[in-house]
Scaffold this motif. Structure first.
Motif, PDB file in Angstrom:
ATOM      1  N   PRO A   1       0.773  -1.252   0.017  1.00  0.00           N
ATOM      2  CA  PRO A   1      -0.002   0.032   0.312  1.00  0.00           C
ATOM      3  C   PRO A   1       1.145   1.619  -0.325  1.00  0.00           C
ATOM      4  CG  PRO A   1      -0.839  -1.566   1.529  1.00  0.00           C
ATOM      5  CD  PRO A   1       0.450  -2.051   1.131  1.00  0.00           C
ATOM      6  N   PHE A   2       1.717   1.645   0.779  1.00  0.00           N
ATOM      7  CA  PHE A   2       2.797   2.357   1.196  1.00  0.00           C
ATOM      8  C   PHE A   2       4.017   2.604  -0.755  1.00  0.00           C
ATOM      9  CE2 PHE A   2       6.877   4.284   1.674  1.00  0.00           C
ATOM     10  CZ  PHE A   2       5.877   5.828   2.395  1.00  0.00           C
ATOM     11  N   LEU A   3       4.283   1.908  -1.275  1.00  0.00           N
ATOM     12  CA  LEU A   3       4.290   2.072  -2.774  1.00  0.00           C
ATOM     13  C   LEU A   3       3.046   2.367  -3.389  1.00  0.00           C
ATOM     14  CD1 LEU A   3       7.116  -1.110  -3.140  1.00  0.00           C
ATOM     15  CD2 LEU A   3       7.314   1.450  -2.261  1.00  0.00           C
ATOM     16  N   LEU A   4       2.027   1.950  -3.339  1.00  0.00           N
ATOM     17  CA  LEU A   4       1.183   1.965  -4.452  1.00  0.00           C
ATOM     18  C   LEU A   4       0.329   3.750  -4.355  1.00  0.00           C
ATOM     19  CD1 LEU A   4      -1.818  -0.368  -4.042  1.00  0.00           C
ATOM     20  CD2 LEU A   4      -0.073   0.229  -5.786  1.00  0.00           C
ATOM     21  N   VAL A   5      -0.137   4.013  -2.613  1.00  0.00           N
ATOM     22  CA  VAL A   5       0.510   5.281  -2.582  1.00  0.00           C
ATOM     23  C   VAL A   5       1.619   6.254  -2.821  1.00  0.00           C
ATOM     24  CG1 VAL A   5       0.386   6.742  -0.324  1.00  0.00           C
ATOM     25  CG2 VAL A   5      -0.667   5.239  -0.673  1.00  0.00           C
TER      26      VAL A   5
ATOM     27  N   THR B   1      -4.247   2.308   7.963  1.00  0.00           N
ATOM     28  CA  THR B   1      -6.225   1.326   7.463  1.00  0.00           C
ATOM     29  C   THR B   1      -5.883  -0.169   6.685  1.00  0.00           C
ATOM     30  OG1 THR B   1      -6.062   3.602   5.891  1.00  0.00           O
ATOM     31  CG2 THR B   1      -7.882   3.544   8.100  1.00  0.00           C
ATOM     32  N   GLY B   2      -5.117   0.526   5.347  1.00  0.00           N
ATOM     33  CA  GLY B   2      -4.943  -0.888   4.893  1.00  0.00           C
ATOM     34  C   GLY B   2      -4.398  -1.799   5.462  1.00  0.00           C
ATOM     35  N   ILE B   3      -3.275  -2.072   6.468  1.00  0.00           N
ATOM     36  CA  ILE B   3      -2.778  -2.979   8.196  1.00  0.00           C
ATOM     37  C   ILE B   3      -3.949  -3.656   8.481  1.00  0.00           C
ATOM     38  CG2 ILE B   3      -1.596  -3.121  10.024  1.00  0.00           C
ATOM     39  CD1 ILE B   3       0.358  -1.163   8.701  1.00  0.00           C
ATOM     40  N   LYS B   4      -5.339  -2.672   8.700  1.00  0.00           N
ATOM     41  CA  LYS B   4      -6.648  -2.523   9.433  1.00  0.00           C
ATOM     42  C   LYS B   4      -6.693  -3.980   8.632  1.00  0.00           C
ATOM     43  CE  LYS B   4      -6.765   0.805  12.873  1.00  0.00           C
ATOM     44  NZ  LYS B   4      -6.486   0.128  13.830  1.00  0.00           N
ATOM     45  N   VAL B   5      -7.510  -3.843   7.817  1.00  0.00           N
ATOM     46  CA  VAL B   5      -8.281  -4.634   6.467  1.00  0.00           C
ATOM     47  C   VAL B   5      -7.732  -5.507   6.631  1.00  0.00           C
ATOM     48  CG1 VAL B   5      -9.502  -4.601   3.880  1.00  0.00           C
ATOM     49  CG2 VAL B   5      -9.409  -2.302   5.289  1.00  0.00           C
ATOM     50  N   PHE B   6      -6.151  -5.688   6.221  1.00  0.00           N
ATOM     51  CA  PHE B   6      -5.879  -6.856   5.806  1.00  0.00           C
ATOM     52  C   PHE B   6      -5.653  -8.152   6.669  1.00  0.00           C
ATOM     53  CE2 PHE B   6      -3.396  -4.023   2.267  1.00  0.00           C
ATOM     54  CZ  PHE B   6      -4.759  -4.539   0.921  1.00  0.00           C
ATOM     55  N   ALA B   7      -5.525  -7.611   8.599  1.00  0.00           N
ATOM     56  CA  ALA B   7      -5.777  -8.124   9.383  1.00  0.00           C
ATOM     57  C   ALA B   7      -6.237  -8.876   9.462  1.00  0.00           C
ATOM     58  CB  ALA B   7      -4.882  -7.043  10.458  1.00  0.00           C
ATOM     59  N   TRP B   8      -7.750  -7.882   9.775  1.00  0.00           N
ATOM     60  CA  TRP B   8      -9.550  -8.450   9.183  1.00  0.00           C
ATOM     61  C   TRP B   8      -9.623  -9.312   8.206  1.00  0.00           C
ATOM     62  CZ3 TRP B   8     -11.094  -2.795   9.091  1.00  0.00           C
ATOM     63  CH2 TRP B   8     -10.868  -2.428  10.956  1.00  0.00           C
TER      64      TRP B   8
ATOM     65  N   VAL C   1     -14.016  -0.491   2.582  1.00  0.00           N
ATOM     66  CA  VAL C   1     -12.730  -0.529   2.146  1.00  0.00           C
ATOM     67  C   VAL C   1     -13.424  -0.011   0.608  1.00  0.00           C
ATOM     68  CG1 VAL C   1     -11.462  -2.380  -0.157  1.00  0.00           C
ATOM     69  CG2 VAL C   1     -12.421  -3.173   2.240  1.00  0.00           C
ATOM     70  N   PHE C   2     -14.581  -0.215   0.124  1.00  0.00           N
ATOM     71  CA  PHE C   2     -14.838   0.217  -1.109  1.00  0.00           C
ATOM     72  C   PHE C   2     -15.295   1.886  -0.639  1.00  0.00           C
ATOM     73  CE2 PHE C   2     -18.614   3.069  -2.997  1.00  0.00           C
ATOM     74  CZ  PHE C   2     -18.209   2.624  -5.025  1.00  0.00           C
ATOM     75  N   SER C   3     -15.430   2.329   0.585  1.00  0.00           N
ATOM     76  CA  SER C   3     -15.255   3.550   0.649  1.00  0.00           C
ATOM     77  C   SER C   3     -14.136   4.210   1.012  1.00  0.00           C
ATOM     78  CB  SER C   3     -15.547   4.078   2.365  1.00  0.00           C
ATOM     79  OG  SER C   3     -15.284   3.387   3.636  1.00  0.00           O
ATOM     80  N   GLY C   4     -12.564   3.289   0.814  1.00  0.00           N
ATOM     81  CA  GLY C   4     -11.441   3.978   1.914  1.00  0.00           C
ATOM     82  C   GLY C   4     -11.036   4.066   0.059  1.00  0.00           C
TER      83      GLY C   4
END
Lengths: 301, 207, 550
Positions: free
Chosen positions: A98-102, C337-344, C370-373
Motif C-alpha cells: 500500500p505504501f508503494l501504491l500510495v 488503515t490498510g493494515i487493519k483491513v488486511f488483518a481482519w 473498503v469501498f469507501s476507502g
C-alpha cells in the motif's frame, strides 16, 4: 502442490486484473463529456484509480466471500480455528505494498496536476501575502504562445454575470471560443461561491472581495452547465448558467450580436422564485436573504 | 444460587467495596491531577487556535490598526505582566507553606496571589476603558478583545478557584485527603500565566 | 471457557432487580454501565430524528423540481440532518460504547471520574433538544450546512438576536464541552485504571482505538470551539473575523473547522475499527491477525489525522504546495488503515465462521469500508478532487464511511454486546432481516450518489437538472428502505430486552474480561480485580485469560 497454488493465485490475479482494466475503461463513461484539456488528464487519472480500486475491492471482497462460503463452522462444531497470531512477512508485505501504491498514486496525481497547469492556484485567495513566500508548484503555461479569452465573472446571491472587458459586453450565458485558453477573473460581493463546470472538470471557490484568477482550455463545442459548487444560501441550487463553447467564428459573431443589444434584465431563477413566494399569502418557508435583482446584461438567452 | 448466598455475596461485596474505596481514594487524587493536566493541554489548544488566528490576521490584513489608533501602550500592560508573572512565584510559596502544614502562611500568600490576580484584572479593565477602539473595530479590535478577554476570563476563574480553596482552608480536616484542589488551582494559575506571556509578546511586543 | 447459564433466580428477586434497573436508566446514575446505555439509547433517538430529516430530503430529491418543501426548509433539513447525526448520534453513541466497555475491558470498577461522566452525558439531551427546538425560533434553524461556513452562516436574514445559527453555535459548543469531559475521563481511565497485568499489549484493540479516538477529541475539538466562538462573535457581537468586506478572512474558519472536523471522522471510525477487531475473532474463532500492529496502527492514524485537514479545501483557493502536501499526507492514512483491513481479512481466513448478526454487520461494514476507502483515495488525489469536491461523490463517499462502515459497526457492536448489557438474547431472525434490509438500503441509497457526483451534481441542492433524475430516484428508494430497516431493529431490541430469552454470561464463547462477568455485570463489575496473564484473542489455545477469574 505449491506450484499449483502459485498457478491458481496467478490465474486469479490475472482474472481480477482483466476485470479491473475493463471497469477502468468503463469508468470514462461515468463522467460528463471531455470538453476541456483538463478533463482528459483527470479522466485518465480517474480511470487508473478505478482500475486499481476495483482490483483491491474485488481482492478483499473475494477473499472474504470465499472465507464465508468455505470456512463456515458446522452447526454443532464448537471448536476454534487454528491459533495463528500473525505472520510477519505477510504484515510487512501488506504495509509495504500500500505504501508503494500510495507513492505511485501521489506521483501520478502530481504529474497530472502539473500538466493541468492550473494557474498558481489562487495564493491570493488563500492568504493575500502567501504569493511572495510560496511560488506555486504549477506554473501557468506560457501566455505568449496563445492569446487568451479574458472574461470577468461576477457571482452573487444568486446569479452569474459574465463581462467581456475588451468589448464591454455583459451576459448571463458564458460563451467561450473552442481551443483557446480562457482566463477568468472571478469576484463575489457577498458569500463564497464555487465556479464549477463538470464537463471541464474545473472548480474554484470564489472568496468574496478578492480577484480570483482561473484558467482552463475548452476543446469541444457544445452547451454545458455551470453550477455553483459552494453552498451559498437559500437559492444555491438555482444558481446555474449555460456555458456555450463555439468555434472562433461563431464566437466573434456572438460578440458582435451581443454588442448591438442594449442591456436588459435577464431571467433569474432565484429572483423569480422569490417573487412568487412573496406573493403567496401562506408563507411556506423561513426568512431568506433577498436575491439580487435580475442582472441587467447585453445578452441573455 | 439461593437468596442466602446472594445476601452473603452482597456482604462480601460491601467489604471489598470498602477495601477498594480506600485504595481508590488514594488513587483518586492522582487520577484527578492527571485528568486536570489533560484538560489543560486540551484547553491550551483553544488559545493556540486564537494565537494562530491572530498571527494570520496580523500578517495578512492590509489595514491592521483601526483608523485613529496608533498602537498599543506597552508600559501599563508590562507592569501588569510583571505582577501576574510574579504571582506564580507567590502561589508556589503558598503551596510550600501548605506542604509544611503551616496554614496561616499558606493563607497569607494565597491571599496575596488573589490580590495580585485581582490587580491584574483591574489593570486590564483600566486599559480597556482607555482604548479608542472596541470589540467590533475590525479584525484588530476583535482579536485584541477576544484574546485579552478570553484570558481575563481564565484569570477570573483562577481567582474564583483560589477563593474556594481559601474558604476550604478554614474547614477542619480539609486537606486530610490530599491537596488536589490547591495543586490544581496552582497549576491552573501557572497555565494562565504562561498563556499571558505568549499573549503579551504577540499583542504588545510584536506591533 | 464455555459457561452454562446460571439456574434461574427466584422470581421475586429477579423482577425486583429488573424494576430497579429500569429506573436507574432515568436517574443521574454514576455507574458507567448505566451511563453507557443512557448514551446509546439517547443517541438512537436523535439518530431516528435526523433519519426522518434525511427521508424528507430524499422525498424532495425524488423529483428535480423543488416541490415538496420550501428551499429554506430543505436547507434547514440538511443542516440539521448532518448536525444531529454527528453531534447527537455519532459522538454520543460512541461515548456510550466507550463508557460501557472500556472499564470492563480493562478490569476497572468504573470510570476515573464517575460524576463528571454523568454530567457529560446529561449535556447530550440538553444540546440535542436545543437543536430540535431551534425549528421553532423565527427564521428557523441554522441553514448554513453543518460546516457553517461564513459568510453564509452569519447572514442572519431575520435580523433577530435569537436565531437558528445562534442556537446552533451554542449547542455545538455545549456538545464540545461534553465531549471534552468525556475524553478527559476516558483517557484517564485507560491510562490509569487498568487492572493488574493489563499491560499495553494485553489491552483489547477496542480500548486502543477508543484511546486513539479520544486523543483526537482532546487536540482537535478546541480548534472547532475557537472557530465557533469567533463565529458567534461575528454573528451576535459585531466582530468581523470572517467578514471579508471588513478585513476578515472566511477561509480561516474553514481551517479551524476542518482541523477538527476531518479528524472527527477518525474519532468516529476508530472505535468501530475496534468493534470489528473484537467481533471478527469471536465469530471466526481465530486470534486477531497481527494484534499488535493493528493496535499500534490506531495511534498512527491519530497522528496522521492532525495533518490532513486541508484536503477539504482543495477548491477553496489553496496554494499548490499545500494541495500537494495534504494530498500526500491524506493518502498516507490508507497505509495504517490498510493494515487493519488486511488483518481482519487474515483473521477471517481459515477460521470457523459463524454468521450471527454481529458478524454479518461486521462483514458488511468491512466491505463498505473498503469501498469507501477506495473512493477516499480518489478524493485525496487533487486533480480528481477538483472535479468531484462538493458534489454527490463526496456525499456518497462520506455516507459509505459513516453509514456503511460506522453504523454497520455500531449495529454489529450493539448485537454483539446486547446479551452482556441486558442479560437477554436478541432474536436472531429479526437481526438477520435487519442486516439485509440495511445492507440493501445502504447500497441503494449511497451507491447512486457516486455516479451523480461524477456527472457533476453538487451537494446540498434542493433541485437539480433532469439528467440526474434516475440515480436520485434510486437513492430516494434506498433511503426509505433504510428508514424501514430500523423497524425490525427497534422491535427486536425492545421485545428481547423485555421478554427475551436469558443469555448466559458468555453466549458467544468469547474471550475477554467483559465475558467473565455476569450478564448484566454487577454494579462494581469485578468482585475482585482480575489479574490478566494472557494476550487478548487467545482463540484456539485453551489458556486462561486471568489468574483469578473463570
Amino acid at each position: 502442490m505449491k506450484f499449483k497454488t502459485i498457478l491458481t493465485l496467478v490465474a486469479i490475479a490475472l482474472t481480477l486484473g482483466a476485470i479491473s482494466i475493463w471497469v477502468g475503461q468503463l469508468s470514462y463513461s461515468w463522467l460528463p463529456p471531455q470538453a476541456s484539456v483538463e478533463s482528459q488528464l483527470i479522466d485518465n487519472l480517474f480511470s487508473f484509480l478505478v482500475t486499481l480500486g476495483t482490483f483491491i475491492l474485488l481482492g478483499v471482497a473475494g477473499t472474504v466471500t470465499y472465507s464465508v462460503l468455505f470456512h463456515r463452522a458446522g452447526r454443532y462444531d464448537l471448536s476454534d480455528g487454528p491459533h495463528i497470531e500473525g505472520n510477519v512477512t505477510l504484515e510487512v508485505v501488506w504495509t509495504a505494498i500500500p505504501f508503494l501504491l500510495v507513492l505511485w498514486i501521489a506521483v501520478y496525481s502530481y504529474q497530472t496536476y502539473i500538466e493541468m497547469s492550473i494557474r498558481g492556484p489562487m495564493e491570493m485567495a488563500h492568504m493575500p501575502m502567501a504569493s511572495s513566500i510560496a511560488p506555486a508548484l504549477a506554473e501557468p503555461i506560457d501566455e505568449s504562445v496563445q492569446p487568451m479569452t479574458n472574461i470577468e465573472v461576477e457571482a452573487k446571491q444568486w446569479a452569474w454575470v459574465f463581462r467581456y472587458p475588451e468589448k464591454n459586453i455583459t451576459s448571463t450565458e458564458l460563451h467561450l471560443p473552442v481551443d483557446r485558453r480562457a482566463h477568468l477573473v472571478m469576484r463575489s460581493p457577498d458569500v463564497i461561491h464555487g465556479f464549477y463546470i463538470p464537463a471541464f472538470r474545473v472548480k474554484q471557490d470564489i472568496i468574496p472581495q478578492q480577484n480570483i484568477d482561473f484558467e482552463f482550455t475548452p476543446i469541444r463545442t457544445g452547451k454545458y452547465r455551470l453550477r455553483d459548487s459552494q453552498y451559498s444560501g437559500t437559492y444555491f441550487a438555482a444558481m446555474q448558467a449555460d456555458v456555450v463553447v463555439e468555434s472562433m467564428a461563431d464566437y466573434e459573431q456572438w460578440l458582435a450580436e451581443a454588442r448591438q443589444k442594449s442591456p436588459s434584465p435577464a431571467f433569474n431563477q432565484a429572483a423569480s422564485e422569490y417573487a412568487a413566494r412573496e406573493q403567496k399569502s401562506a408563507k411556506a418557508g423561513w426568512a431568506t436573504i433577498v436575491p439580487a435583482s435580475p442582472p441587467i446584461v447585453n445578452y441573455h438567452p | 444460587m439461593t437468596s442466602i448466598d446472594r445476601a452473603l455475596d452482597q456482604e462480601q461485596l460491601e467489604q471489598s467495596k470498602q477495601a477498594t474505596a480506600q485504595e481508590n481514594e488514594h488513587d483518586e487524587a492522582g487520577n484527578s491531577m492527571f485528568g486536570f493536566v489533560i484538560f489543560l493541554l486540551s484547553e491550551s489548544v483553544i488559545f493556540l487556535s486564537f494565537f494562530a488566528g491572530f498571527i494570520v490576521y496580523k500578517t495578512t490584513t492590509s489595514d491592521w490598526l483601526p483608523p485613529g489608533v496608533e498602537g498599543l501602550e506597552v508600559r501599563e500592560p508590562a507592569i501588569n505582566t510583571v505582577i501576574l508573572v510574579s504571582s506564580s512565584f507567590v502561589i508556589y510559596i503558598a503551596e510550600r507553606y501548605l506542604h509544611d502544614k503551616n496554614l496561616w502562611g499558606f493563607r497569607f500568600f494565597w491571599l496575596l496571589t488573589m490580590a495580585m490576580g485581582s490587580y491584574f484584572l483591574y489593570g486590564q479593565a483600566v486599559e480597556w476603558q482607555s482604548l479608542k477602539f472596541g470589540f467590533s473595530s475590525g479584525v484588530f479590535g476583535g482579536t485584541f478583545y477576544l484574546l485579552t478577554g478570553f484570558h481575563g476570563l481564565h484569570v477570573f476563574t483562577g481567582i474564583l478557584l483560589q477563593g474556594i480553596m481559601l474558604i476550604r482552608s478554614f474547614l477542619s480536616d480539609n486537606y486530610e485527603n490530599g491537596q488536589f484542589g490547591v495543586e490544581a488551582t496552582s497549576l491552573f494559575w501557572h497555565f494562565v500565566d504562561v498563556i499571558w506571556i505568549i499573549l503579551f509578546v504577540l499583542i504588545y511586543v510584536w506591533q | 471457557m464455555t459457561q452454562i447459564a446460571p439456574k434461574k433466580l427466584p422470581i421475586e428477586a429477579d423482577s425486583h432487580e429488573e424494576l430497579l434497573s429500569w429506573r436507574r436508566y432515568f436517574s443521574f446514575s454514576t455507574d458507567h454501565k448505566v451511563i453507557g446505555i443512557q448514551y446509546i439509547v439517547t443517541a438512537f433517538f436523535f439518530y431516528l430524528v435526523a433519519g426522518i430529516f434525511a427521508m424528507i430530503m430524499r422525498g424532495e430529491l425524488i423529483t428535480p423540481e423543488p416541490d415538496l418543501v420550501d428551499r429554506t426548509v430543505y436547507n434547514a433539513l440538511f443542516t440539521m440532518h448532518g448536525t444531529i447525526m454527528l453531534f447527537g448520534w455519532m459522538f454520543p453513541v460512541l461515548a456510550g460504547f466507550a463508557n460501557y466497555l472500556v472499564p470492563i475491558m480493562i478490569g476497572a470498577r468504573d470510570m476515573a471520574f464517575p460524576r463528571l461522566n454523568a454530567v457529560a452525558f446529561w449535556m447530550v439531551p440538553v444540546f440535542g433538544i436545543m437543536f430540535i427546538l431551534s425549528f421553532l425560533v423565527p427564521g428557523g434553524p441554522a441553514q448554513a450546512g453543518w460546516w457553517s461556513y461564513p459568510p453564509v452562516s452569519v447572514q442572519n436574514p431575520t435580523g433577530q438576536w435569537l436565531n437558528g445559527e445562534f442556537i446552533w453555535l451554542l449547542a455545538v459548543t455545549i456538545s464540545g464541552v461534553s465531549s471534552i469531559m468525556g475524553a478527559v475521563n476516558i483517557v484517564t481511565t485507560i491510562l490509569r485504571m487498568r487492572c493488574p497485568g493489563m499491560s499495553w499489549f494485553k489491552m483489547p484493540v477496542f480500548v486502543w482505538t477508543v484511546l486513539a479516538a479520544q486523543i483526537i477529541q482532546l487536540f482537535g475539538l478546541p480548534a472547532l470551539t475557537a472557530g465557533a466562538v469567533m463565529l458567534l462573535c461575528d454573528l451576535s457581537f459585531g466582530t468581523t473575523f470572517f467578514d471579508p468586506s471588513q478585513g476578515g478572512n472566511p477561509v480561516l474558519f474553514q481551517h479551524f473547522f476542518w482541523f477538527y472536523s476531518h479528524p472527527a471522522v477518525y474519532v468516529m471510525i476508530l472505535p468501530v475499527f475496534g468493534i470489528f477487531s473484537e467481533v471478527f475473532p469471536v465469530y471466526a474463532r481465530k486470534p486477531l491477525f497481527g494484534y499488535k500492529v493493528v493496535a499500534v496502527s490506531s495511534l498512527i492514524i491519530t497522528g496522521l489525522s492532525a495533518v490532513v485537514w486541508v484536503h477539504h479545501m482543495f477548491a477553496s483557493g489553496t496554494p499548490g504546495w499545500m494541495r500537494m502536501l495534504f494530498m500526500f499526507s491524506t493518502m498516507l492514512i490508507s497505509v495504517p488503515t490498510g493494515i487493519k483491513v488486511f488483518a481482519w481479512v487474515g483473521t477471517i481466513w481459515g477460521g470457523k465462521i459463524r454468521l450471527d448478526t454481529p458478524m454479518l454487520f461486521a462483514l458488511g461494514g468491512l466491505i463498505n469500508f473498503v469501498f469507501s476507502g477506495i473512493t477516499g483515495i480518489m478524493l485525496s488525489s487533487v486533480p480528481i478532487d477538483i472535479h468531484v469536491n462538493n458534489t454527490y461523490f463526496v456525499v456518497g463517499h462520506f455516507h459509505y464511511v459513516i453509514y456503511g462502515a460506522i453504523v454497520f459497526g455500531l449495529y454489529g457492536g450493539i448485537y454483539h454486546w446486547f446479551p452482556k448489557m441486558t442479560g437477554k438474547m436478541y432474536y436472531e431472525g429479526l437481526g438477520k432481516l435487519h442486516f439485509w434490509l440495511t445492507f440493501i438500503g445502504t447500497t441503494l441509497n449511497f451507491l447512486p450518489m457516486h455516479p451523480l457526483g461524477l456527472m457533476g451534481m453538487p451537494r446540498r441542492v434542493a433541485s437539480y437538472d433532469p439528467e440526474f433524475a434516475f440515480w436520485n430516484v434510486l437513492a430516494s428508494i434506498g433511503a426509505f428502505l433504510l428508514g424501514m430497516s430500523t423497524v425490525p431493529f427497534l422491535i427486536n431490541m425492545v421485545s428481547s430486552w423485555i421478554a427475551g430469552k436469558k443469555a448466559g454470561d458468555n453466549p458467544w464463547r468469547a474471550i475477554g474480561l467483559e465475558w467473565l462477568l455476569s450478564s448484566p455485570p454487577d454494579v462494581e463489575n469485578f468482585e475482585e480485580l482480575p489479574i490478566v496473564i494472557a494476550e487478548p484473542y487467545g482463540y484456539g489455545k485453551s489458556e486462561p485469560l486471568t489468574e483469578n477469574m473463570g
